[in-house]
Design a protein around this motif. Structure first.
Motif: not given
Lengths: 115, 117
Positions: B25-42, B45-52, B60-63
């Motif tokens: 990532y590249s960010s000028s400030y302290s970022p919040s970072l996320f991973w989202y998952v998208q199943h086909p034609n869906k 969905q939020l997997l996880l998030k980082y907020t310092s 979720i799901n072991g990730f």
């Protein structure tokens, strides 16, 4: 738990027609975001609303407009539709605390096809 | 300006083997970072998030993902892949600048994960 609701789920329009997409946020969420995901592309931010006021604007065409209503639901209005507008349109909602948007939760999307 | 680069457009693993999806990532400030998952034609969905808070984030799901500021990375891992993990994964950054920004998300290009039996 209640999720973000989008309607309709699928929409087929002809070129130059208009379309209205609706988004109902999670209860007590005050911020709504719209994203556009073209075929094989990542979602692109269009516009957001906080407490019924536009809070941020991305790459939204002038042919598109949106608003948030008193019950916090939002509508994206699209006019003079073009073939390139065919995409999946996502709405997300969050709670904004002290000017900072919290985690966004996405709806299932509306798939718009322009013929 | 904020941006996200997912280093692999496609990752293929066998069921039961580890998964690694890379994100810088590249960010000028302290970022919040996320991973989202998208199943086909869906939807997304939020997997996880980082907020310092903790740099190692469990989802979720072991990730899980580890925030490494020195490397500007936020890689997603899972010890053992399952067939149901096959989907597209997006690394996402949000600049919580407040004032003019209410947290609009910037998505990476996505990584398609294929899981073979």
């Amino acid at each position: 738990a209640a999720g973000v609701i989008q309607s309709p789920r699928h929409l087929i329009k002809e070129k130059r027609e208009t379309a209205t997409l609706k988004c109902y946020p999670i209860p007590r969420h005050d911020t709504v975001y719209w994203y556009q995901q073209g075929p094989g592309q990542d979602p692109q931010f269009l516009i957001s609303f906080y407490e019924k006021m536009q809070s941020d604007k991305g790459s939204i065409p002038d042919r598109f407009s949106a608003q948030q209503f008193s019950d916090y639901h939002s509508e994206l209005n699209m006019s003079s539709l073009e073939l390139g507008d065919s995409a999946l349109y996502f709405c997300a909602s969050s709670i904004t605390l002290a000017g900072y948007g919290d985690t966004q939760y996405f709806g299932p999307g509306t798939r718009l096809t322009v013929l | 300006a904020q941006s996200v680069t997912q280093l692999d457009s496609h990752v293929s693993v066998s069921e039961g083997t580890p998964v690694l999806l890379r994100c810088n990532y590249s960010s000028s400030y302290s970022p919040s970072l996320f991973w989202y998952v998208q199943h086909p034609n869906k939807g997304l969905q939020l997997l996880l998030k980082y907020t310092s808070a903790a740099t190692l984030v469990k989802g979720i799901n072991g990730f899980e993902a580890e925030f490494k500021k020195s490397e500007t990375s936020f890689h997603l891992t899972k010890p053992s892949a399952h067939m149901s993990d096959a989907a597209e994964y997006f690394c996402v950054v949000s600049d919580l600048t407040g004032g003019t920004s209410y947290g609009k998300l910037t998505f990476g290009q996505g990584t398609i994960l294929t899981v073979h039996p």
